[in-house]
Design a protein around this motif. Structure first.
Motif, PDB file in Angstrom:
ATOM      1  N   ASN A 112       9.949   1.198  -1.290  1.00 11.90           N
ATOM      2  CA  ASN A 112       9.855   0.656   0.068  1.00 11.90           C
ATOM      3  C   ASN A 112       8.848  -0.580   0.268  1.00 11.90           C
ATOM      4  O   ASN A 112       9.212  -1.398   0.832  1.00 11.90           O
ATOM      5  N   ILE A 116      11.229  -3.847   1.465  1.00 15.24           N
ATOM      6  CA  ILE A 116      11.065  -4.000   2.864  1.00 15.24           C
ATOM      7  C   ILE A 116      10.582  -5.611   3.051  1.00 15.24           C
ATOM      8  O   ILE A 116      11.250  -6.497   3.774  1.00 15.24           O
ATOM      9  N   ALA A 153       6.633   2.845   3.639  1.00  9.97           N
ATOM     10  CA  ALA A 153       7.149   1.863   4.749  1.00  9.97           C
ATOM     11  C   ALA A 153       6.177   1.108   5.265  1.00  9.97           C
ATOM     12  O   ALA A 153       6.496  -0.156   5.781  1.00  9.97           O
ATOM     13  N   ASP A 222      14.492   5.414   5.530  1.00 10.65           N
ATOM     14  CA  ASP A 222      13.949   6.142   4.641  1.00 10.65           C
ATOM     15  C   ASP A 222      14.462   7.581   4.404  1.00 10.65           C
ATOM     16  O   ASP A 222      14.068   8.470   5.274  1.00 10.65           O
TER      17      ASP A 222
END
Length: 407
Positions: A112, A116, A153, A222
Motif C-alpha cells: 500500500n 498508492i 493505506a 485493500d
C-alpha cells in the motif's frame, strides 16, 4: 539529549497510566492453542485464518525452497533480476484473483505505501521534460479515503502528497457529497478496505463502484482480510458481490488466509509493469524470501481446493456473534471473522485482556491509535480450526469479565 529526554518523559507517562502494552512472549506457532509466557492458552487473535502457517504441506514446500534457493534473495529485483519462483507466485495470485498480472511486496504495508503514491502521481513524460532529464508528476489528483482504512493505506496517501477527503465510514452519501465537489479534476481515486481490520464489517463495494463510475473515479481496494475467505470461490470482495473484474486496482496480503507474509497488487499488465518502475517499496528492497514463496504457492493451491476452511470460518463466526447478541455485547457491526468486543475505555480493555490471559485466553486489547479514542476493544478472530468447545469457553469468560468490569 533533549530529544531523548522528551522520549523518556512521554514513555514514563504512558507506563504510569497503564497504557503501555504488555506484549507476552509466544513460544509456539499460531494455532487455536499456543504457548504464551510458558503457559498453554487459547489463541483468539491470530490472522492465520486457515491454519496454514504450519500446515505440513506448506512447511515441506518451504523446506524445499530453502534447500534450493537458500533463505534470501541477494538484492532488489531490478538490480539482480527476478527469481523464477517470484514470477510463479505472481502468476499464481493473479490467476487466483482473475487478473492479468500481479506484483508482490515483502509486506502488505509496503504494497500500500508504495503503490498508492505511484498510482496517485502518474509520471507524465513530455518532449520538454525528457529533454531536460526530468519527469513531471501529475498535479490534479484527489484521493477519497474511508475514515477506517488501514494504517498502510493512510501512509500511502500521505506519501503521495496529494490532497485527500476522508469520508465517513461506509457512508456512501458522504462519499458522493465529497466527490462531486471535485468534478473538474481529471484524476479521482477512491480507496477502501474490503473488510475493515478493527470492526470486521464489509465495504459496500457495488455502491462505491457506482459512485466512482458516475464521477469518473478509479477504485483501489485493500482486500487483505477478504482474500481467500469471502465469495463463492474465496477470491475476495469482488467474488462476494459478484462484481469480479470491476475494481481498477486490488491489493491483498499473504499474511492472512495464506498463512505466510507479504503483499501483492493485481490488475492489468500495464498497471503492474508501471508499478515495477514507480513503486519505491518494490524498487528499493529485496522481495519475499524464497522459502516463504514456495510455501505461499502451496498455500494458494490449498485455499483453492479446500473450501471447507472458509465454510468453517463462516460457521464459527456466525455462532460467536449470535452468542454475543444474547449477552448484549457490542461487536461493531462485524460481518466477518474479525469480531471485536467493544469495551470503550482503554484501561478496562487492557484489564479485560489481562484477565482473559489469566484464564488461558490470549486476546490483546486494540486501542488508540489503532482505533478511535474511547473505542478500545478486544479484537477477536475466528479461524477454521477453532472448535465450538473453545468458542464456548471464550464466551463464558467474556461474560464473567464483562460483568466484573461493567462494559
Amino acid at each position: 539529549m533533549i530529544f531523548m529526554q522528551e522520549i523518556k518523559k512521554t514513555l514514563n507517562w504512558i507506563k504510569k497510566h497503564g497504557l503501555f502494552p504488555d506484549t507476552p512472549v509466544v513460544y509456539s506457532p499460531h494455532a487455536p492453542e499456543v504457548v504464551v509466557n510458558g503457559k498453554k492458552v487459547l489463541m483468539f487473535a491470530t490472522n492465520n485464518y486457515f491454519d496454514l502457517m504450519h500446515d505440513e504441506r506448506v512447511v515441506n514446500a518451504a523446506i524445499e525452497g530453502a534447500k534450493k534457493w537458500g533463505i534470501g534473495n541477494g538484492s532488489a529485483r531490478l538490480l539482480t533480476g527476478n527469481l523464477e519462483i517470484h514470477q510463479k507466485l505472481e502468476d499464481k495470485i493473479a490467476n487466483f484473483k482473475l487478473r492479468e498480472a500481479a506484483i508482490t511486496f515483502v509486506s502488505g504495508y509496503m504494497a500500500n505505501s508504495g503503490s498508492i503514491p505511484a498510482i496517485a502521481n502518474v509520471l507524465k513524460p513530455s518532449i520538454i521534460t525528457l529533454a531536460s532529464g526530468k519527469i513531471e508528476k501529475t498535479k490534479d489528483t484527489i484521493i477519497f479515503s474511508d475514515e477506517y482504512n488501514h494504517a498502510s493505506a493512510i501512509a500511502g496517501i500521505k506519501l503521495s502528497g496529494c490532497p485527500k477527503e476522508i469520508y465517513r465510514h461506509i457512508d456512501m452519501a458522504d462519499l458522493e457529497d465529497k466527490i462531486k465537489r471535485y468534478s473538474k479534476l481529471k484524476r479521482k481515486i477512491v480507496i477502501t478496505d474490503g473488510v475493515f481490520s478493527m470492526d470486521g464489517d464489509i465495504a459496500p463495494l457495488p455502491d462505491i463502484l457506482e459512485i466512482a463510475k458516475k464521477y469518473n473515479a478509479i477504485v483501489y481496494l485493500d482486500d487483505a482480510h477478504s482474500t481467500g475467505i469471502l465469495g463463492e470461490h474465496g477470491r475476495g470482495l469482488e467474488d462476494y458481490y459478484n462484481v469480479e473484474g470491476k475494481v481498477d486496482i486490488v491489493m491483498g496480503t499473504f499474511t492472512k488466509a495464506f498463512g505466510g507474509v507479504g503483499g501483492f497488487v493485481v490488475g492489468s499488465k500495464d498497471l503492474i509493469d508501471y508499478l515495477k518502475i514507480t513503486a519505491d517499496s518494490f524498487i528499493f528492497t529485496a522481495p519475499i524470501s524464497p522459502p516463504v514463496v514456495y510455501g505461499l504457492i502451496e498455500a494458494i493451491d490449498i485455499v483453492e481446493k479446500e473450501s471447507w476452511r472458509r465454510q468453517m470460518i463462516i460457521e464459527n463466526s456466525n455462532y460467536f456473534r449470535e452468542k454475543l447478541i444474547e449477552m448484549g455485547i457490542n461487536f461493531c457491526n462485524s460481518q466477518t471473522q474479525i469480531i471485536p468486543i467493544l469495551v470503550g475505555n482503554e484501561k478496562k480493555a487492557m484489564e479485560a485482556s489481562r484477565l482473559l490471559l489469566e484464564r488461558g485466553i490470549f486476546i490483546p486489547a486494540a486501542r488508540w491509535p489503532a482505533v478511535p479514542r474511547g473505542m478500545a476493544r478486544l479484537r477477536t478472530t475466528m479461524t477454521c480450526a477453532h472448535t465450538k468447545e473453545q468458542i464456548d469457553y471464550l464466551l463464558d469468560n467474556v461474560k464473567e469479565i464483562k460483568n466484573k468490569l461493567n462494559f
